[in-house]
Design a protein around this motif. Structure first.
Motif, PDB file in Angstrom:
ATOM      1  N   VAL A   1     -20.164  17.616   6.689  1.00  0.00           N
ATOM      2  CA  VAL A   1     -19.308  16.787   5.858  1.00  0.00           C
ATOM      3  C   VAL A   1     -19.660  15.325   6.091  1.00  0.00           C
ATOM      4  O   VAL A   1     -19.709  14.866   7.239  1.00  0.00           O
ATOM      5  CB  VAL A   1     -17.824  17.020   6.183  1.00  0.00           C
ATOM      6  N   GLN A   2     -19.888  14.642   5.021  1.00  0.00           N
ATOM      7  CA  GLN A   2     -20.181  13.208   5.121  1.00  0.00           C
ATOM      8  C   GLN A   2     -19.269  12.433   4.187  1.00  0.00           C
ATOM      9  O   GLN A   2     -19.010  12.872   3.063  1.00  0.00           O
ATOM     10  CB  GLN A   2     -21.646  12.928   4.780  1.00  0.00           C
ATOM     11  N   LEU A   3     -18.787  11.305   4.675  1.00  0.00           N
ATOM     12  CA  LEU A   3     -17.961  10.407   3.884  1.00  0.00           C
ATOM     13  C   LEU A   3     -18.626   9.040   3.819  1.00  0.00           C
ATOM     14  O   LEU A   3     -19.107   8.549   4.837  1.00  0.00           O
ATOM     15  CB  LEU A   3     -16.569  10.269   4.498  1.00  0.00           C
ATOM     16  N   GLN A   4     -18.648   8.449   2.656  1.00  0.00           N
ATOM     17  CA  GLN A   4     -19.232   7.124   2.482  1.00  0.00           C
ATOM     18  C   GLN A   4     -18.161   6.184   1.967  1.00  0.00           C
ATOM     19  O   GLN A   4     -17.736   6.291   0.812  1.00  0.00           O
ATOM     20  CB  GLN A   4     -20.404   7.177   1.505  1.00  0.00           C
ATOM     21  N   ALA A   5     -17.745   5.262   2.832  1.00  0.00           N
ATOM     22  CA  ALA A   5     -16.774   4.254   2.432  1.00  0.00           C
ATOM     23  C   ALA A   5     -17.498   3.047   1.867  1.00  0.00           C
ATOM     24  O   ALA A   5     -18.514   2.610   2.419  1.00  0.00           O
ATOM     25  CB  ALA A   5     -15.928   3.838   3.626  1.00  0.00           C
ATOM     26  N   SER A   6     -16.995   2.516   0.771  1.00  0.00           N
ATOM     27  CA  SER A   6     -17.626   1.360   0.142  1.00  0.00           C
ATOM     28  C   SER A   6     -16.575   0.534  -0.581  1.00  0.00           C
ATOM     29  O   SER A   6     -15.430   0.961  -0.738  1.00  0.00           O
ATOM     30  CB  SER A   6     -18.710   1.818  -0.837  1.00  0.00           C
ATOM     31  N   GLY A   7     -16.994  -0.646  -1.029  1.00  0.00           N
ATOM     32  CA  GLY A   7     -16.114  -1.495  -1.824  1.00  0.00           C
ATOM     33  C   GLY A   7     -15.553  -2.697  -1.100  1.00  0.00           C
ATOM     34  O   GLY A   7     -14.840  -3.502  -1.702  1.00  0.00           O
ATOM     35  N   GLY A   8     -15.846  -2.818   0.172  1.00  0.00           N
ATOM     36  CA  GLY A   8     -15.354  -3.964   0.910  1.00  0.00           C
ATOM     37  C   GLY A   8     -16.080  -5.237   0.509  1.00  0.00           C
ATOM     38  O   GLY A   8     -17.034  -5.217  -0.264  1.00  0.00           O
ATOM     39  N   GLY A   9     -15.607  -6.342   1.043  1.00  0.00           N
ATOM     40  CA  GLY A   9     -16.233  -7.622   0.748  1.00  0.00           C
ATOM     41  C   GLY A   9     -15.382  -8.768   1.211  1.00  0.00           C
ATOM     42  O   GLY A   9     -14.378  -8.582   1.908  1.00  0.00           O
ATOM     43  N   LEU A  10     -15.783  -9.958   0.807  1.00  0.00           N
ATOM     44  CA  LEU A  10     -15.060 -11.183   1.134  1.00  0.00           C
ATOM     45  C   LEU A  10     -14.198 -11.568  -0.067  1.00  0.00           C
ATOM     46  O   LEU A  10     -14.707 -11.675  -1.192  1.00  0.00           O
ATOM     47  CB  LEU A  10     -16.041 -12.298   1.460  1.00  0.00           C
ATOM     48  N   VAL A  11     -12.936 -11.777   0.184  1.00  0.00           N
ATOM     49  CA  VAL A  11     -12.016 -12.118  -0.906  1.00  0.00           C
ATOM     50  C   VAL A  11     -11.023 -13.158  -0.389  1.00  0.00           C
ATOM     51  O   VAL A  11     -10.702 -13.184   0.808  1.00  0.00           O
ATOM     52  CB  VAL A  11     -11.292 -10.848  -1.416  1.00  0.00           C
ATOM     53  N   GLN A  12     -10.559 -13.995  -1.279  1.00  0.00           N
ATOM     54  CA  GLN A  12      -9.543 -14.979  -0.900  1.00  0.00           C
ATOM     55  C   GLN A  12      -8.172 -14.325  -0.822  1.00  0.00           C
ATOM     56  O   GLN A  12      -7.908 -13.305  -1.471  1.00  0.00           O
ATOM     57  CB  GLN A  12      -9.509 -16.117  -1.914  1.00  0.00           C
TER      58      GLN A  12
END
Length: 124
Positions: A1-12
């Motif tokens: 089982v593999q999970l890929q978290a994404s969508g993070g970043g720098l935000v104000q």
């Protein structure tokens, strides 16, 4: 089982992000899933959990700002984050387990390792 978290970043502060957790090697339909975060110098904590029946648990500090969703057809879980605050800065991780209480309490067995997570940085 593999999970890929994404969508993070720098935000104000006050901004929004949507995190995704894509699963492979498992059909998420019958499993509970959750989002966790670990801020610098702090322990990892649960942010939000969703059961296979779409029951939800969200921690009080983000309850009015974050929402957790799952799309079983896409084998993906999401975390919608609005009105972000500097204290939301952390690495966000996702995981999956047979039981909802495992996701909520951390007890029992997760199906996946924690992976690298996705970094969310909120500037003031």
């Amino acid at each position: 089982v593999q999970l890929q978290a994404s969508g993070g970043g720098l935000v104000q502060a006050g901004g929004s992000l949507r995190l995704s957790c894509a699963a492979s090697g498992v059909n998420i339909n019958t499993y509970a899933m959750g989002w966790y975060r670990q801020a610098p110098g702090k322990q990892r904590e649960l942010v939000a959990a969703i059961s296979s029946e779409f029951s939800r648990h969200i921690i009080d500090s983000v309850k009015d700002r974050f929402a957790i969703h799952r799309d079983n057809a896409q084998n993906t879980m999401y975390l919608e984050m609005n009105n972000l605050k500097p204290e939301d800065t952390a690495v966000y991780y996702c995981n999956i387990a047979k039981y909802f209480w495992t996701i909520v309490t951390g007890g029992g067995t997760y199906l996946s390792s924690w992976g690298q997570g996705t970094l969310v940085t909120v500037s003031s």
